[in-house]
Design an enzyme around this catalytic site. Structure first.
Site: not given
Ligand code: GLN
Length: 489
Positions: A80, A155, A179
């Site tokens: 990420k 996210s 997330s």
């Protein structure tokens, strides 16, 4: 079957046996990315093919006895884009950090690198992790591989989409309020948020420091355990990282039953607002766990209803403080043509941050301002304690709690972007575990009529990842959900 379909464990086994080479792995994944990435848009940065191929060739040539000793070797992993990777851009999905190339690795990345895995790319996210759909990324949204007009969740939507679309074998995500788990549920993959303190936050660019945690997003539960083995552990560079023993998380995963496991079902997670299909799939998952030998009882987490309000005070307060560092002076974006320092600060933050980040900074600054601090921030901290105590009480009677991950399946792109409150409600069921610092895993437990994945969440006592992993694995082996793969079109 193409090798990109294999799980981490399967790929690892074949690589260890010498059935596939590192070069073949890298080639297969770049081919896959070239076919689907233009549709899925999981990545902000894809690593350079030539440099990974040359690393793969070197690995293949020097391959010796260490094949057996490095479980992540040659595995194509996505990270990420709010986790620092030395030499690879790390943007946080923000204009503010566009072009920022960290001079160091996050501890979790360092651990993976030490195993000689391949960082295939940096995945998309809502700016600084603020959102539930990736639509708040400055680089545009990712798509749900199951249905390209839907969001992948967020996210860590890019990481979940990349795993679901076979654009990496496994990924790292981060979870502040859901997330990892929410996008995993939306994309039909497994997402594990470890106990707060289990994985070092060093090199994770901060959103809300008392909640942020790095964890794996994988194709199955076994892979989540394998990855957690590599990234977990004490780190002197993160003062909140826990100094306890780290077990082998794959141990105990062979068991196909959950005999003696006490399963709690909190009534508050099954009420209004939960889609019928989600409700039914999760209830069915509970019934399967019961058939596998677990005993089920209803429990109560009475403060669940205030988790959203509490989270959005604590998280925004911390975010407003953490994001104060982006002032155009030290690194990152700086607005052009300012006449004095104050104007430069103002213009930099005005142009560098997107609307959701600004909204959170304003909310957080307000909650922390003198005169409102006690009414909002201090109150939220007190309620956070009550939420934690709810769990402590529940865990006196049961070993795991089973709930939905999200109230609905993945929603359409654009559906909630104009309505922040609706977007915040996507996190209804994941926030509590974050506020209490508990480990929680999301795994597939069915599909909607529309063909979108549904997730079930298992939460455990602090540092009892082993317990939730074992229950999740037993469930996974007793069902066939993970065998269903998206057809990207
Ligand atoms: N969706 C939640 C938020 O917008 C959680 C985000 C996260 O876990 N990083 O804050």
């Amino acid at each position: 079957m193409s090798l990109v379909k294999w799980t981490l464990k399967e790929l690892q086994d074949r690589f260890t046996r010498g059935d596939v080479s590192a070069t073949e792995i890298v080639r297969a994944y770049f081919l896959r990315i070239s076919v689907v990435e233009s549709k899925v848009k999981a990545y902000i940065t894809v690593n350079e093919k030539e440099s990974l191929l040359s690393a793969a060739r070197t690995l293949d040539e020097t391959m010796g006895t260490w094949r057996k000793t490095m479980p992540m070797m040659a595995m194509p992993i996505a990270i990420k884009d709010n986790i620092c990777t030395e030499g690879l851009p790390t943007t946080c999905g923000s204009r503010m950090l566009r072009g920022f190339i960290p001079p160091y690795d996050a501890t979790a990345v360092e651990a993976l690198r030490a195993h000689q895995c391949f960082f295939i790319g940096k995945t998309n996210l809502d700016e600084f992790g603020m959102g539930s759909s990736t639509e708040h990324s400055a680089f545009g949204p990712s798509r749900n591989p199951w249905k390209l007009t839907c969001v992948p969740g967020g996210s860590s939507g890019g990481s979940a989409a990349a795993v679901a679309a076979d654009e990496c074998v496994a990924a790292l995500g981060t979870d502040t309020g859901g997330s990892i788990r929410q996008p995993a549920a939306c994309c039909g993959v497994v997402g594990l948020k470890p106990t707060y303190g289990r994985v070092s936050r060093y090199g994770l660019i901060a959103f809300a420091s008392s909640l942020d945690q790095i964890g794996p997003i994988t194709k199955d539960v076994m892979d989540a355990a394998l990855m957690l083995n590599v990234i977990a552990g004490h780190d002197p560079r993160d003062s909140t990282s826990a100094n306890g023993p780290v077990p082998d998380f794959t141990r105990g995963l062979k068991k196909k039953d959950v005999k003696k496991l006490k399963i709690g079902v909190p009534a508050e997670f099954f009420g209004e607002g939960v889609d019928q299909e989600v409700h039914d799939a999760v209830c069915h998952a509970i019934a399967v766990l019961e058939e596998l030998g677990g005993t089920v009882q209803e429990v109560s987490l009475p403060h669940t209803g205030v988790a959203v309000a509490t989270y959005y005070l604590v998280a925004t307060a911390e975010a407003s403080s953490n994001l104060a560092r982006y002032d155009g002076v030290k690194y990152g974006f700086r607005a052009k043509e300012s006449h004095d320092l104050l104007e430069m600060y103002r213009a930099t933050r005005q142009e560098g941050f997107g609307p959701e980040v600004k909204r959170r900074i304003m909310l957080g600054t307000y909650a922390l301002s003198s005169g409102y601090y006690d009414a909002y921030y201090a109150k939220a901290q007190a309620v956070r304690t009550l939420i934690r105590q709810d769990f402590e009480r529940a865990f006196e009677d049961v070993d795991v709690l089973v709930t939905p991950v999200t109230p609905t399946t993945a929603f359409q792109l654009g559906e909630k972007i104009e309505d922040p409150l609706q977007m915040y409600l996507s996190d209804l069921f994941t926030l509590s575990a974050s506020l209490a610092g508990l480990p929680a895993i999301s795994l597939p437990c069915g599909f909607s009529r529309e063909g979108l994945p549904i997730g079930v969440q298992l939460m455990g006592r602090p540092f009892e990842e082993e317990v939730i992993l074992r229950a999740a694995r037993a469930y996974e082996l007793a069902t066939t959900w993970r065998q269903k793969r998206p057809r990207i079109r």
